[in-house]
Design a protein around this motif. Structure first.
Motif, PDB file in Angstrom:
ATOM      1  N   GLU A  25      69.268  40.287  44.710  1.00 60.35           N
ATOM      2  CA  GLU A  25      67.749  40.579  45.012  1.00 60.35           C
ATOM      3  C   GLU A  25      67.340  42.058  43.820  1.00 60.35           C
ATOM      4  O   GLU A  25      66.024  42.606  43.356  1.00 60.35           O
ATOM      5  CB  GLU A  25      68.555  41.625  46.412  1.00 60.35           C
ATOM      6  CG  GLU A  25      68.328  40.776  47.536  1.00 60.35           C
ATOM      7  CD  GLU A  25      68.778  41.646  48.482  1.00 60.35           C
ATOM      8  OE1 GLU A  25      69.134  42.958  48.671  1.00 60.35           O
ATOM      9  OE2 GLU A  25      68.758  41.122  49.776  1.00 60.35           O
ATOM     10  N   SER A  28      66.186  39.957  40.809  1.00 60.88           N
ATOM     11  CA  SER A  28      64.533  39.577  41.001  1.00 60.88           C
ATOM     12  C   SER A  28      63.680  40.929  41.414  1.00 60.88           C
ATOM     13  O   SER A  28      62.613  41.177  40.323  1.00 60.88           O
ATOM     14  CB  SER A  28      64.418  39.292  42.856  1.00 60.88           C
ATOM     15  OG  SER A  28      65.073  38.181  42.672  1.00 60.88           O
ATOM     16  N   SER A  29      64.053  41.939  42.213  1.00 62.34           N
ATOM     17  CA  SER A  29      63.049  43.342  41.185  1.00 62.34           C
ATOM     18  C   SER A  29      62.902  43.762  40.348  1.00 62.34           C
ATOM     19  O   SER A  29      62.126  44.041  39.414  1.00 62.34           O
ATOM     20  CB  SER A  29      63.840  44.288  42.693  1.00 62.34           C
ATOM     21  OG  SER A  29      64.806  44.742  41.758  1.00 62.34           O
ATOM     22  N   THR A  30      63.696  43.459  39.181  1.00 60.65           N
ATOM     23  CA  THR A  30      64.157  44.489  37.998  1.00 60.65           C
ATOM     24  C   THR A  30      62.902  43.512  37.307  1.00 60.65           C
ATOM     25  O   THR A  30      61.381  43.553  36.364  1.00 60.65           O
ATOM     26  CB  THR A  30      65.484  44.182  37.268  1.00 60.65           C
ATOM     27  OG1 THR A  30      66.155  44.993  37.847  1.00 60.65           O
ATOM     28  CG2 THR A  30      65.558  44.753  35.530  1.00 60.65           C
ATOM     29  N   ALA A  31      63.072  41.742  37.574  1.00 58.82           N
ATOM     30  CA  ALA A  31      61.930  41.094  36.767  1.00 58.82           C
ATOM     31  C   ALA A  31      60.783  41.270  37.222  1.00 58.82           C
ATOM     32  O   ALA A  31      59.708  41.345  36.796  1.00 58.82           O
ATOM     33  CB  ALA A  31      62.274  39.776  36.996  1.00 58.82           C
ATOM     34  N   GLU A  32      60.581  41.842  38.849  1.00 60.45           N
ATOM     35  CA  GLU A  32      59.391  41.841  39.409  1.00 60.45           C
ATOM     36  C   GLU A  32      59.027  43.551  38.302  1.00 60.45           C
ATOM     37  O   GLU A  32      57.153  43.369  37.812  1.00 60.45           O
ATOM     38  CB  GLU A  32      59.414  41.544  40.392  1.00 60.45           C
ATOM     39  CG  GLU A  32      57.998  42.076  41.261  1.00 60.45           C
ATOM     40  CD  GLU A  32      58.134  42.132  42.839  1.00 60.45           C
ATOM     41  OE1 GLU A  32      57.175  42.935  43.510  1.00 60.45           O
ATOM     42  OE2 GLU A  32      58.979  41.236  42.761  1.00 60.45           O
ATOM     43  N   GLU A  33      59.544  44.370  38.339  1.00 55.59           N
ATOM     44  CA  GLU A  33      58.831  45.607  37.415  1.00 55.59           C
ATOM     45  C   GLU A  33      59.251  45.469  36.173  1.00 55.59           C
ATOM     46  O   GLU A  33      57.544  46.260  35.965  1.00 55.59           O
ATOM     47  CB  GLU A  33      60.497  46.835  37.956  1.00 55.59           C
ATOM     48  CG  GLU A  33      60.432  46.758  39.511  1.00 55.59           C
ATOM     49  CD  GLU A  33      62.056  47.444  39.736  1.00 55.59           C
ATOM     50  OE1 GLU A  33      62.041  47.889  38.103  1.00 55.59           O
ATOM     51  OE2 GLU A  33      62.009  47.609  40.437  1.00 55.59           O
ATOM     52  N   THR A  34      59.129  44.506  35.500  1.00 53.74           N
ATOM     53  CA  THR A  34      59.048  44.803  34.173  1.00 53.74           C
ATOM     54  C   THR A  34      57.933  43.463  33.963  1.00 53.74           C
ATOM     55  O   THR A  34      57.604  43.609  32.636  1.00 53.74           O
ATOM     56  CB  THR A  34      60.633  45.041  32.896  1.00 53.74           C
ATOM     57  OG1 THR A  34      60.928  42.983  33.529  1.00 53.74           O
ATOM     58  CG2 THR A  34      61.163  45.489  33.566  1.00 53.74           C
ATOM     59  N   GLY A  35      57.609  42.842  34.864  1.00 59.54           N
ATOM     60  CA  GLY A  35      57.070  41.264  34.657  1.00 59.54           C
ATOM     61  C   GLY A  35      57.243  40.469  33.404  1.00 59.54           C
ATOM     62  O   GLY A  35      56.347  39.875  33.234  1.00 59.54           O
ATOM     63  N   SER A  37      59.953  36.542  33.793  1.00 59.18           N
ATOM     64  CA  SER A  37      60.085  36.064  34.880  1.00 59.18           C
ATOM     65  C   SER A  37      61.467  36.200  34.840  1.00 59.18           C
ATOM     66  O   SER A  37      62.519  36.724  34.364  1.00 59.18           O
ATOM     67  CB  SER A  37      60.625  34.175  34.170  1.00 59.18           C
ATOM     68  OG  SER A  37      61.103  34.234  33.370  1.00 59.18           O
ATOM     69  N   PHE A  38      62.541  36.157  36.292  1.00 59.97           N
ATOM     70  CA  PHE A  38      63.867  35.915  36.931  1.00 59.97           C
ATOM     71  C   PHE A  38      64.982  35.161  35.883  1.00 59.97           C
ATOM     72  O   PHE A  38      65.304  35.538  35.493  1.00 59.97           O
ATOM     73  CB  PHE A  38      63.766  35.257  37.520  1.00 59.97           C
ATOM     74  CG  PHE A  38      65.262  35.408  38.572  1.00 59.97           C
ATOM     75  CD1 PHE A  38      65.476  36.480  39.749  1.00 59.97           C
ATOM     76  CD2 PHE A  38      66.036  34.146  38.172  1.00 59.97           C
ATOM     77  CE1 PHE A  38      66.985  36.543  39.689  1.00 59.97           C
ATOM     78  CE2 PHE A  38      67.392  34.306  38.932  1.00 59.97           C
ATOM     79  CZ  PHE A  38      67.841  35.511  39.171  1.00 59.97           C
TER      80      PHE A  38
END
Length: 62
Positions: A25, A28-35, A37-38
């Motif tokens: 989690e 995933s949230s860090t990848a999403e926040e920074t734009g 990929s996981f």
């Protein structure tokens, strides 16, 4: 300090890895926040950990 580096975009060696729910989690949230990929985030975290481990090993041998 950990910074996002896009040099790992062409990673091509497939591996399976298992994460705890919480770690997955957080990643995933860090990848999403920074734009990014996981996968790219995990590769960079590994590189960062290895680079800093080497520095620690060198310092402890002095």
């Amino acid at each position: 300090m950990f910074e996002i580096d896009r040099q790992y975009a062409n990673a091509n060696v497939p591996r399976t890895i298992r994460f705890t729910e919480k770690l997955f989690e957080d990643l995933s949230s860090t990848a999403e926040e920074t734009g990014i990929s996981f996968n790219m985030l995990v590769l960079q975290c590994c590189r960062y950990a290895l680079d800093h481990r080497k520095q620690s090993d060198e310092n402890s041998s002095e």
